[in-house]
Design a protein around this motif. Sequence first.
Motif, PDB file in Angstrom:
ATOM      1  N   HIS A   1      -4.089 -27.017  83.049  1.00 30.74           N
ATOM      2  CA  HIS A   1      -4.524 -27.253  84.671  1.00 30.74           C
ATOM      3  C   HIS A   1      -3.626 -26.596  85.406  1.00 30.74           C
ATOM      4  O   HIS A   1      -2.477 -26.272  85.123  1.00 30.74           O
ATOM      5  N   GLN A   2      -4.301 -26.179  86.320  1.00 32.46           N
ATOM      6  CA  GLN A   2      -3.761 -25.607  87.593  1.00 32.46           C
ATOM      7  C   GLN A   2      -3.106 -26.621  88.621  1.00 32.46           C
ATOM      8  O   GLN A   2      -3.342 -27.552  88.921  1.00 32.46           O
ATOM      9  N   LEU A   3      -1.597 -26.388  88.674  1.00 26.30           N
ATOM     10  CA  LEU A   3      -0.627 -27.193  89.408  1.00 26.30           C
ATOM     11  C   LEU A   3      -0.569 -26.817  90.710  1.00 26.30           C
ATOM     12  O   LEU A   3      -0.425 -27.635  91.774  1.00 26.30           O
TER      13      LEU A   3
ATOM     14  N   GLU B   1       1.468 -24.511  83.234  1.00 23.53           N
ATOM     15  CA  GLU B   1      -0.127 -24.613  83.634  1.00 23.53           C
ATOM     16  C   GLU B   1      -0.675 -24.344  82.468  1.00 23.53           C
ATOM     17  O   GLU B   1      -1.747 -25.015  82.020  1.00 23.53           O
TER      18      GLU B   1
ATOM     19  N   GLY C   1      -1.525 -31.263  90.465  1.00 26.99           N
ATOM     20  CA  GLY C   1      -0.137 -31.139  90.607  1.00 26.99           C
ATOM     21  C   GLY C   1       0.221 -32.396  91.425  1.00 26.99           C
ATOM     22  O   GLY C   1       1.306 -33.018  91.058  1.00 26.99           O
TER      23      GLY C   1
END
Length: 296
Positions: free
Chosen positions: A49-51, A44, A65
């Motif tokens: 980016h947050q997955l 990440e 995600g």
Amino acid sequence: MQALPNLLWLRSFEAASRLRSFTAAGNELGLTQAAISTHISGLETQLGHQLLERTTRKIELTASGRAYLPAVRKALQELAVSTEGLFGNRTAGSVTIRAPISECVLLIAPALPAFRDMYPDIEIRLLSAIWADTVLETGIDIEIRLGDGNWPGVRAEPLGTEFIVPVCHPNLVKSLKKPSDLSDFDRIHTLGFDDHWSRYCDAIGLKTGPETSKITVDTSLAAVELAASQSGVALLLERVAMNLVAAGRLAVPFEEKITSVQTHYLLHRDTDQTQSPAARTVETWLRGLFAGSDQR
């Protein structure tokens, strides 16, 4: 390529997304729950980016995600398929044999069903070598070659003496009652066995004189097919010829045979590691097959 994330991070992300659990993903990959968490955090951070959304009870994919997961899964699957296709199953019960193409088709393959009946848990991969000087590669458990036994970097174990016999279609046998009758038929010549016909004619007392027309091929497979189509007489290794005679495809018109100056060898790299029990079993079977014992 520099933008590609760590492969282990991608595997951790795929497993955690599919199983919805860091603990389950760790069990599948042989890692701890903390390692899975660290891998995904690293991924990440690299992507920016947050997955995954983490809660106390479960994890869920974020929009990023969900968008990224199909591409990761497809790439991992394609890599697994390519690896399997090129290098095969390297499990303890899998054994890869490489041998000359004619021996693969005419000698080893016909005997494999009986071997499989005896050892159903051993998976065999049979690969054909077109050229005798093909280098030994990793991933080959057993290598067989036909030659003089002199190859750099390997120890060559002879697999028995080879004999050469003439073969023809069964319908031609009645026309080959004596050696001099060979002069009435084309002699099928196989590249790489340049002295076979001259040595055989000397052995049976046939004057070579003006050559009869010859058909030249580059494999014993082609020689077999030509002889089986009544296109002439070929010279083959006796053990191969006997298999084809038993199948009714060819006949041996004369009892006279000559010793081949080449024989089959089992090759061992100087750097070979200890063989698996399955590979040792297959080697023992091949020694018997090439020694002429009944392996079918």
